[in-house]
Design a protein around this motif. Structure first.
Motif, PDB file in Angstrom:
ATOM      1  N   ASN A  86     -11.323 -77.890 -46.696  1.00 25.99           N
ATOM      2  CA  ASN A  86     -10.379 -76.796 -47.000  1.00 25.99           C
ATOM      3  C   ASN A  86      -9.490 -77.165 -48.171  1.00 25.99           C
ATOM      4  O   ASN A  86      -9.220 -76.357 -49.059  1.00 25.99           O
ATOM      5  CB  ASN A  86      -9.460 -76.526 -45.810  1.00 25.99           C
ATOM      6  N   SER A 232      -4.958 -70.732 -42.669  1.00 28.54           N
ATOM      7  CA  SER A 232      -6.258 -70.133 -42.382  1.00 28.54           C
ATOM      8  C   SER A 232      -6.507 -68.922 -43.291  1.00 28.54           C
ATOM      9  O   SER A 232      -7.194 -67.983 -42.910  1.00 28.54           O
ATOM     10  CB  SER A 232      -6.370 -69.738 -40.907  1.00 28.54           C
ATOM     11  N   MET A 233      -5.916 -68.961 -44.477  1.00 24.29           N
ATOM     12  CA  MET A 233      -6.239 -67.951 -45.494  1.00 24.29           C
ATOM     13  C   MET A 233      -7.074 -68.639 -46.552  1.00 24.29           C
ATOM     14  O   MET A 233      -6.715 -69.710 -47.036  1.00 24.29           O
ATOM     15  CB  MET A 233      -4.960 -67.455 -46.153  1.00 24.29           C
ATOM     16  N   THR A 234      -8.182 -68.049 -46.902  1.00 24.08           N
ATOM     17  CA  THR A 234      -9.086 -68.696 -47.845  1.00 24.08           C
ATOM     18  C   THR A 234      -8.689 -68.346 -49.289  1.00 24.08           C
ATOM     19  O   THR A 234      -7.874 -67.448 -49.519  1.00 24.08           O
ATOM     20  CB  THR A 234     -10.519 -68.208 -47.598  1.00 24.08           C
ATOM     21  N   ASP A 237      -9.296 -64.785 -49.857  1.00 20.49           N
ATOM     22  CA  ASP A 237      -8.222 -63.983 -49.230  1.00 20.49           C
ATOM     23  C   ASP A 237      -7.020 -63.901 -50.159  1.00 20.49           C
ATOM     24  O   ASP A 237      -6.428 -62.831 -50.364  1.00 20.49           O
ATOM     25  CB  ASP A 237      -7.738 -64.637 -47.923  1.00 20.49           C
ATOM     26  N   ARG A 360      -3.687 -63.055 -35.633  1.00 18.86           N
ATOM     27  CA  ARG A 360      -5.024 -62.941 -36.210  1.00 18.86           C
ATOM     28  C   ARG A 360      -6.026 -62.383 -35.177  1.00 18.86           C
ATOM     29  O   ARG A 360      -6.872 -61.552 -35.497  1.00 18.86           O
ATOM     30  CB  ARG A 360      -5.484 -64.304 -36.707  1.00 18.86           C
ATOM     31  N   HIS A 428     -12.288 -69.322 -33.800  1.00 15.02           N
ATOM     32  CA  HIS A 428     -12.416 -70.560 -34.569  1.00 15.02           C
ATOM     33  C   HIS A 428     -13.584 -71.353 -33.987  1.00 15.02           C
ATOM     34  O   HIS A 428     -13.955 -71.181 -32.815  1.00 15.02           O
ATOM     35  CB  HIS A 428     -11.116 -71.361 -34.507  1.00 15.02           C
ATOM     36  N   TYR A 446     -12.422 -67.678 -39.224  1.00 23.68           N
ATOM     37  CA  TYR A 446     -11.930 -68.264 -40.468  1.00 23.68           C
ATOM     38  C   TYR A 446     -12.970 -69.264 -40.970  1.00 23.68           C
ATOM     39  O   TYR A 446     -13.396 -70.152 -40.243  1.00 23.68           O
ATOM     40  CB  TYR A 446     -10.602 -69.001 -40.232  1.00 23.68           C
ATOM     41  N   THR A 448     -13.835 -71.426 -44.721  1.00 27.57           N
ATOM     42  CA  THR A 448     -13.165 -71.766 -45.972  1.00 27.57           C
ATOM     43  C   THR A 448     -13.477 -70.842 -47.138  1.00 27.57           C
ATOM     44  O   THR A 448     -12.607 -70.515 -47.930  1.00 27.57           O
ATOM     45  CB  THR A 448     -13.539 -73.215 -46.361  1.00 27.57           C
ATOM     46  N   TYR A 452     -11.476 -62.432 -45.462  1.00 29.11           N
ATOM     47  CA  TYR A 452     -11.104 -61.709 -44.246  1.00 29.11           C
ATOM     48  C   TYR A 452      -9.995 -60.685 -44.499  1.00 29.11           C
ATOM     49  O   TYR A 452      -9.840 -59.743 -43.741  1.00 29.11           O
ATOM     50  CB  TYR A 452     -10.606 -62.701 -43.176  1.00 29.11           C
ATOM     51  N   SER A 453      -9.186 -60.907 -45.541  1.00 32.63           N
ATOM     52  CA  SER A 453      -7.974 -60.101 -45.737  1.00 32.63           C
ATOM     53  C   SER A 453      -8.231 -58.904 -46.638  1.00 32.63           C
ATOM     54  O   SER A 453      -9.186 -58.887 -47.430  1.00 32.63           O
ATOM     55  CB  SER A 453      -6.877 -60.959 -46.377  1.00 32.63           C
TER      56      SER A 453
END
Ligand code: SF4
Length: 504
Positions: A86, A232-234, A237, A360, A428, A446, A448, A452-453
């Motif tokens: 990550n 947990s935001m890539t 995202d 989430r 997860h 989630y 990497t 998702y957002s």
């Protein structure tokens, strides 16, 4: 916020009444929380949990030009290895074409240190980290051992600050102190607020030396927003949310994850703070508003179609940009709905179960409802007042959705899975493994490099779910060829039989 006067942030159990033990329905959970019925609950049998060091290390190792010094037994930092990928992706997405991964050290406390104290080792480690890596910041993360033996990490940091070029930040993250791992967010923000943000010089970012430059800087700051990302935001995202905010004409100061410590120094000068997860950001944004007058928007996670639109509307309303926001929402949702058309027939009518962090889990469940899927159960890691916004949306569709508030506790998950038999499990990877062994196709909540957002995230989640439904044979075969560690009679028991009522 008087907490900042204190050396250590309060536990979430006290500050928010957060809990990790509940079994019931979505129609009841928020009422029970507000009525105080979820206070002081416990489990008479418990199967592991997650220490607050995990989310702390996830955030801290992502910081640019920062050494993470874990003060404790060497194993306490072990989770940093798991974060390595990550961190490298984060560094790459921030423009580093040769990412080196997490930079973390341990004071490696031993039994003899428990007897004689670990402050000497800590001092040597801070000085070594400063001369060896020349970072802009060194975060000293206190774990259980120094917490128990009473090492004064704040005293050590104060003593050495003059002697080091890096800013030293003590972070109190002892695992035994709290059952709510999200307490780590407060511990990190607490230290940055006390040691970086509070000391900000109003002129530090005033790069103007004439009236024209001053006017330009003022305009820039009127469009500058703090975007509070989560670990947990890539990268995709972050790009998607930045894209939407840029469309509104806003400039983004992203923090805390993947940020340079200077992002914290810039934060008090922003026009607005924007959260992406109320569980994550409230401590920081509330203080910034109280001390520096920076307003914030923070009740909504931009995961899901309607959720992203609400998120944008709330931001735009604060900045007087509502008309522009409506135009963006209209064009984005029209394009998205068109793109979803061929996917939705494969999703509608299918059932799902989800687990992850509180907001989430709920927000992703709301998105699946938008796809026409049926939610059978949700397993948030904890529950507090912030859950109500999403719970209300789920409840409107089906108040009978099962809720299991649990950090880990796979025995409860497997029991519910065997009863519910969902078509899909989203969680997860540490949770997904149990569903996979029950024969249920799984999708990481989630990963990497996935998105998702925002609107792009909604499309991509639908695309990936459709692909999973194309062939589910792997999990069916897995179920036949592995055995669960539980006796058959456990599946006939109430999955929540070990959750005990709280004492008042
Ligand atoms: S619970 Fe304590 S000893 Fe265990 S990893 Fe967390 S901080 Fe370290």
């Amino acid at each position: 916020m008087s907490y900042i006067e204190e050396r250590v942030a309060p536990r979430r159990e006290e500050r928010l009444g957060s809990c990790i033990e509940y079994g019931g329905t979505v129609g009841e959970v928020h009422k029970k929380f507000c009525g105080g019925c979820m206070k002081n609950k416990s489990r008479s049998f418990s199967q592991g949990t997650i220490c607050q060091l995990l989310p702390a290390i996830a955030i801290l190792t992502s910081l640019q030009s920062t050494v993470v010094l874990v003060h404790g037994a060497v194993g306490c930092g072990g989770v940093a290895h798991f974060m390595g990928q990550n961190v490298r992706f984060g560094q790459f997405n921030s423009g580093d074409k040769n990412p080196k991964g997490a930079l973390w050290l341990s004071t490696n406390l031993k039994e003899s240190d428990v007897v004689s104290g670990g402050e000497g080792k800590l001092k040597r480690a801070i000085l070594a980290a400063d001369t060896r890596y020349r970072p802009d910041a060194i975060v000293v993360v206190s774990t259980c051992i120094p917490g128990i033996i009473g090492d004064d990490i704040d005293g050590v940091v104060n003593e050495l600050q003059e002697a080091t070029s890096a800013t030293l930040l003590p972070i109190h993250c002892e695992g035994f102190k709290t059952k709510i791992m999200a307490s780590a967010y407060d511990a990190i923000f607490h230290s940055f607020l006390r040691n970086v943000v509070d000391g900000v010089d109003e002129t530090e970012f005033s790069v103007y030396d004439n009236d024209a430059a001053l006017a330009k800087e003022k305009i820039r700051r009127s469009r500058l927003v703090n975007l509070l990302n989560v670990s947990s935001m890539t990268g995709p995202d972050q790009q998607e949310l930045t894209r939407l905010l840029n469309k509104l004409g806003l400039e983004v100061n992203m923090l805390p994850c993947d940020a340079h410590p200077d992002a914290f120094r810039l934060a008090p000068f922003a026009a607005l703070s924007i959260g992406v997860c109320p569980t994550h950001d409230d401590y920081f944004m509330t203080y910034l508003e109280e001390k520096f007058g920076v307003p914030f928007v923070g009740g909504q996670m931009p995961i899901g179609i309607e959720n992203t639109s609400i998120w944008l509307r709330q931001i735009a309303e604060k900045l007087g940009l509502s008309e522009a926001a409506e135009r963006i929402i209209k064009s984005e949702t029209e394009e998205l709905n068109q793109a979803l058309k061929p996917l939705l027939p494969h999703l509608t009518g299918k059932s799902a179960m989800l687990s992850a962090g509180e907001i989430r889990t709920f927000a992703t469940a709301v998105l699946l409802q938008e796809f026409g899927m049926e939610i059978l159960a949700v397993r948030p890691y904890h529950y507090d007042e912030f859950g109500g916004v999403e719970v209300e949306k789920l409840e409107k569709v089906n108040p009978g959705i099962r809720v299991n508030v649990a950090t880990a506790q796979p025995f409860e998950a497997v029991n519910i899975l065997k009863r519910a038999k969902p078509d899909l499990y989203i969680g997860h990877n540490s949770d997904n493994v149990w569903a996979a062994k029950c024969g249920v196709p799984v999708l990481p909540i989630y990963g990497t490099n996935s998105i998702y957002s925002g609107y792009a995230g909604a499309y991509d989640i639908a695309r990936r779910i459709k692909r999973h439904f194309t062939n589910t044979i792997f999990n069916k075969k897995l179920e036949k060829n592995v055995r669960q560690p539980y006796r058959d009679n456990w599946y006939g028991e109430d999955p929540f039989k070990y959750i005990k009522a709280g004492e008042f």
